[in-house]
Design a protein around this motif. Structure first.
Motif, mmCIF file in Angstrom:
data_model
loop_
_atom_site.group_PDB
_atom_site.id
_atom_site.type_symbol
_atom_site.label_atom_id
_atom_site.label_comp_id
_atom_site.label_asym_id
_atom_site.label_seq_id
_atom_site.Cartn_x
_atom_site.Cartn_y
_atom_site.Cartn_z
ATOM 1 N N PHE A 152 0.831 -1.193 0.000
ATOM 2 C CA PHE A 152 0.000 0.000 0.000
ATOM 3 C C PHE A 152 0.868 1.246 0.000
ATOM 4 O O PHE A 152 2.042 1.211 0.362
ATOM 5 C CB PHE A 152 -0.996 0.010 1.169
ATOM 6 N N ALA A 153 0.264 2.334 -0.455
ATOM 7 C CA ALA A 153 0.927 3.638 -0.468
ATOM 8 C C ALA A 153 0.011 4.632 0.220
ATOM 9 O O ALA A 153 -1.205 4.615 0.027
ATOM 10 C CB ALA A 153 1.193 4.093 -1.896
ATOM 11 N N LEU A 154 0.624 5.471 1.036
ATOM 12 C CA LEU A 154 -0.105 6.529 1.736
ATOM 13 C C LEU A 154 0.594 7.851 1.455
ATOM 14 O O LEU A 154 1.826 7.932 1.538
ATOM 15 C CB LEU A 154 -0.088 6.279 3.245
ATOM 16 N N PRO A 155 -0.164 8.890 1.125
ATOM 17 C CA PRO A 155 0.476 10.188 0.910
ATOM 18 C C PRO A 155 1.096 10.689 2.207
ATOM 19 O O PRO A 155 0.525 10.528 3.283
ATOM 20 C CB PRO A 155 -0.669 11.086 0.444
ATOM 21 N N LEU A 156 2.271 11.283 2.100
ATOM 22 C CA LEU A 156 2.942 11.793 3.285
ATOM 23 C C LEU A 156 2.234 13.008 3.864
ATOM 24 O O LEU A 156 2.220 13.212 5.064
ATOM 25 C CB LEU A 156 4.397 12.131 2.970
ATOM 26 N N GLY A 157 1.669 13.823 2.985
ATOM 27 C CA GLY A 157 0.934 15.005 3.427
ATOM 28 C C GLY A 157 -0.536 14.819 3.153
ATOM 29 O O GLY A 157 -0.999 13.725 2.878
ATOM 30 N N ALA A 158 -1.263 15.895 3.231
ATOM 31 C CA ALA A 158 -2.710 15.839 2.939
ATOM 32 C C ALA A 158 -2.896 15.698 1.437
ATOM 33 O O ALA A 158 -2.252 16.378 0.651
ATOM 34 C CB ALA A 158 -3.391 17.095 3.443
ATOM 35 N N GLY A 159 -3.804 14.783 1.041
ATOM 36 C CA GLY A 159 -4.157 14.637 -0.369
ATOM 37 C C GLY A 159 -3.255 13.680 -1.104
ATOM 38 O O GLY A 159 -2.246 13.225 -0.612
ATOM 39 N N GLY A 160 -3.617 13.401 -2.330
ATOM 40 C CA GLY A 160 -3.146 12.424 -3.281
ATOM 41 C C GLY A 160 -1.831 11.714 -3.102
ATOM 42 O O GLY A 160 -0.814 12.307 -2.878
ATOM 43 N N GLY A 161 -1.866 10.414 -3.282
ATOM 44 C CA GLY A 161 -0.686 9.564 -3.318
ATOM 45 C C GLY A 161 -0.396 9.161 -4.744
ATOM 46 O O GLY A 161 -1.203 9.356 -5.637
ATOM 47 N N ALA A 162 0.772 8.592 -4.993
ATOM 48 C CA ALA A 162 1.142 8.165 -6.328
ATOM 49 C C ALA A 162 1.300 6.661 -6.373
ATOM 50 O O ALA A 162 1.717 6.058 -5.414
ATOM 51 C CB ALA A 162 2.466 8.831 -6.728
ATOM 52 N N ARG A 163 0.964 6.075 -7.498
ATOM 53 C CA ARG A 163 1.125 4.613 -7.630
ATOM 54 C C ARG A 163 2.287 4.293 -8.499
ATOM 55 O O ARG A 163 2.615 4.801 -9.483
ATOM 56 C CB ARG A 163 -0.143 3.987 -8.177
#
Length: 163
Positions: A152-163
């Motif tokens: 899984f990937a989680l954005p480090l800040g608020a909003g969108g993550g990248a795959r």
């Protein structure tokens, strides 16, 4: 499921929650991860499972509090699954970051995940985990490889993550 195992799992998860409560202070994420890793290693060892960690978090900006909470929840859920369902001997963790996202892979060498569990029929735990990850703009991938693998990937800040 034995009552002793259930009680021990609950006690261990409560201890992990206490660690999570410390996320409200200003400690570095890497310090919190080190503490969490030590507790998870102990928990896994107490159930006869070995753990391997491959962590590369150099130059990591501190993740947003909600990212840390979902990261913690994910590890808790995946370890719970490995202990209760996998029959594994080893759980491997790979944690890094790239393109503004925290990237995590948890893999065990157990009996794997029934392919029907990868779709709509997945258990509440994995569905809930997917919902939490996607609510932050991240992604989650479950594979029935030899053993089980969840990435899984989680954005480090608020909003969108990248795959």
């Amino acid at each position: 499921r034995s009552p002793e195992l259930a009680a021990y799992l609950q006690e261990s998860l409560d201890e992990l929650r206490r660690t999570m409560d410390q996320l409200d202070d200003d400690r570095e994420f890497s310090s919190l991860l080190d503490q969490l890793r030590a507790r998870l290693d102990g928990l896994l060892a107490s159930h006869g499972l070995a753990s391997r960690w491959d962590v590369h978090l150099t130059s990591l900006q501190s993740p947003a509090p909600e990212t840390i909470r979902v990261f913690y929840y994910a590890l808790q859920e995946l370890i719970h699954n490995a202990i209760r369902h996998s029959g594994a001997q080893t759980v491997e963790f790979a944690i890094t970051h790239r393109d503004g996202s925290l990237l995590v892979q948890v893999r065990d060498d157990g009996r794997g995940i029934d392919s029907t569990a990868l779709g709509v029929a997945a258990g509440r735990g994995l569905r809930g985990l997917r919902d939490r990850v996607e609510a932050l703009g991240g992604w989650l991938d479950v594979r029935a490889v030899p053993g089980a693998q969840v990435s899984f990937a989680l954005p480090l800040g608020a909003g969108g993550g990248a795959r």
